[in-house]
Write an enzyme that holds these catalytic residues in place. Sequence first.
Site, short mmCIF file in Angstrom:
data_model
loop_
_atom_site.label_atom_id
_atom_site.label_comp_id
_atom_site.label_asym_id
_atom_site.label_seq_id
_atom_site.Cartn_x
_atom_site.Cartn_y
_atom_site.Cartn_z
N ASP A 131 0.94 -1.13 0.07
CA ASP A 131 0.10 0.07 0.11
C ASP A 131 0.83 1.32 -0.01
O ASP A 131 1.61 1.43 0.83
CB ASP A 131 -0.83 -0.04 1.33
CG ASP A 131 -2.17 0.45 1.16
OD1 ASP A 131 -2.41 1.58 0.48
OD2 ASP A 131 -3.28 0.04 1.74
N HIS A 143 -11.09 -2.63 3.99
CA HIS A 143 -10.87 -2.31 5.50
C HIS A 143 -11.81 -0.92 5.73
O HIS A 143 -11.68 -0.43 6.83
CB HIS A 143 -9.71 -2.27 5.72
CG HIS A 143 -8.76 -1.24 5.08
ND1 HIS A 143 -8.52 -1.25 3.68
CD2 HIS A 143 -8.38 0.09 5.35
CE1 HIS A 143 -7.80 -0.36 3.39
NE2 HIS A 143 -7.82 0.80 4.33
N ASP A 144 -12.24 -0.37 4.66
CA ASP A 144 -13.08 1.11 4.88
C ASP A 144 -14.46 1.02 4.95
O ASP A 144 -15.20 1.77 5.08
CB ASP A 144 -12.49 2.11 3.99
CG ASP A 144 -11.19 2.42 4.09
OD1 ASP A 144 -10.42 2.27 5.36
OD2 ASP A 144 -10.59 2.77 3.20
N ASP A 184 -2.77 4.51 -2.29
CA ASP A 184 -4.07 5.33 -0.89
C ASP A 184 -4.25 6.64 -1.57
O ASP A 184 -3.47 7.49 -1.96
CB ASP A 184 -3.28 5.02 0.33
CG ASP A 184 -4.26 5.63 1.17
OD1 ASP A 184 -5.27 4.82 1.40
OD2 ASP A 184 -3.91 6.73 1.88
N GLU A 236 -6.43 3.68 -5.31
CA GLU A 236 -7.65 3.75 -4.68
C GLU A 236 -8.39 5.22 -5.10
O GLU A 236 -7.97 6.13 -4.86
CB GLU A 236 -7.46 3.78 -3.24
CG GLU A 236 -8.97 3.99 -2.22
CD GLU A 236 -8.93 4.78 -1.03
OE1 GLU A 236 -9.70 4.57 -0.20
OE2 GLU A 236 -7.77 5.66 -0.71
C1 NOJ Z 1 -7.93 5.20 2.69
C2 NOJ Z 1 -7.53 4.07 3.43
O1 NOJ Z 1 -7.91 3.06 2.88
C3 NOJ Z 1 -8.07 4.75 4.77
O2 NOJ Z 1 -7.90 3.43 5.50
C4 NOJ Z 1 -7.37 5.58 5.59
O3 NOJ Z 1 -7.79 6.02 6.70
C5 NOJ Z 1 -7.31 6.73 4.53
N1 NOJ Z 1 -7.21 6.44 3.03
C6 NOJ Z 1 -6.13 7.61 4.62
O4 NOJ Z 1 -5.05 7.31 4.30
#
Ligand code: NOJ
Length: 552
Positions: free
Chosen positions: A100, A332-333, A202, A259
């Site tokens: 990542d 994971h979000d 990310d 992402e």
């Molecule tokens: C996206 C990530 O998937 C998330 O978990 C994170 O809090 C934010 N970006 C900030 O890096």
Amino acid sequence: MNKDLLWWQKTIAYEIYVNSYMDSDGDGYGDINGIRSKLKYLQELNVGAVWLTPVYASPMVDNGYDVSDYYSIDPRYGTMEDMEALIAEAKSMGIRIVMDLVVNHTSDQCEWFRQSRQSKDNGYSNWYIWRDALPDGSAPNNWRSIFGGSAWTWSEERGQYYLHTFAVEQPDLNWANPEVRQAVYDIARFWLDKGIGGFRMDAIPYIKKPDELARGVPDGADGMVSIHDMTCNTDGILDYLREFKQNVTAGKDVFTVGEANGVGPDDLQHWTGSNGVFDMIFEFSHMNLEFKGAEVWYKTDHWTLKDLKRALGESQAATACNGWYPIYFENHDKPRSVNHYFGDDVDPVLASKAMAAILLTLRGTPFIYQGEELGMTNVRWDSIDDYNDIDSIGQYREALQNGLSHEAAMECVHRFSRDNARTPMQWDGSANAGFTSGTPWLPVNSNYRNVNADAQNRDTDSVLSWYRRLAQLRCGNDVLLYGSYRELFENSDSIYAFVREDGVDKIVTAVNFSGCEQSCGLDVVEVLLSSYPGGAIPGKLRPFEAVVARVR
Ligand code: NOJ
């Protein structure tokens, strides 16, 4: 038919949230050696690429997404030797490790930021985004950070505000500075030299800020506007990313997946494909069905199956001839897909199997999120104090500030908390689901005695067995890799069905999203899979049933 797919287009990818996968040393946190002990499990799922959430040194304000040193491994997760061993062992088993790359921002403990905040004229002074206060001392504009509160924080030391898209402790890098971009390329090359299979990038649509950091029209009672709406996918961003590609990944046998929340299907052709900047992007239209624009948890809309079908169809269409799509329903979000797409009352086994059938038969590279292959579900904890997720805490506060009651704010947390997907992996029915011999950093979901890998391994009707069968089906049928996508029963409010076809073979996936039996006329040659024990009933789909069939 294009039969020139690359390894990462033919494989199945799997995301590991490192904190919660497997703890090898009893400290309650998952770690690299824990992952090494589970490589066989991943191999049995036909996984060929594993995306790890960040393992770099970090103060862990956002569980690793606040990096303080990109060249070392956080002691919580192990050592550089452990990481090198993981990369090598995985590779020898046909699994590439994907890292990542978190470079929209760093931790405020990163050496670059420590120096940057010291003065307006040090070597790193222009590495972050600094602005003077307005004449009344307030922040330069009214942008709200994604985790809530102002996106600007005052530094007494430097006498200026700095910008942070996420938490106060996550200052944004200034990508307009060529030195910053070079530093990012150096980091990426360092890890590629260790033999990894690529990067998940990310928060990438936020790296370029508009030339003028203007006030926005408030979107809430706090008088602020979401920073997402002001900086996402700003013109010129692709120039930076093209430069990244040229300097870092061009000509290498690796892949990148950005992402890209806020970059929609229409943009896919510019972001991926032959002229694009990444091999794939995680776009979010099918994940954010209930959100209009920025994700504010207390402001949600109703969605229907047709909305989901439209979103999936658009991304399939956008990558039909150029580019490639990473298929995913969890990360994971986000909440667990069972709860998200089927609600809390549907049998989670049927719901999981239905989502899996779609995940593993759409066109693109499927990304399984840890525990999705077991049908893991959301949690519901009583108090906001029970939650670890920084976003949940910020969203809860925002909801209260905007007039919601505690109960209504908690309901949002229950639905959308990132902790839903972050509870420890459920390996077996022993204490702490076999995740740790210590105290887990986040409580284990109380359903672990029924929902765990060990039990499902022994049950041929389990979600895990279903995943394994689907994975084998995908690997054994070229049409599922190379074939085109066409939706069927488009007007149905209950069925999502599509055919993959290549001129030789045709495979249909059909899922009943409703609790009523539906008729579903298909010219079936062979039923390959039905999510009901005992098999499919010709011409019908039972409540929440998924069927995969070869048709004429
Ligand atoms: C996206 C990530 O998937 C998330 O978990 C994170 O809090 C934010 N970006 C900030 O890096």
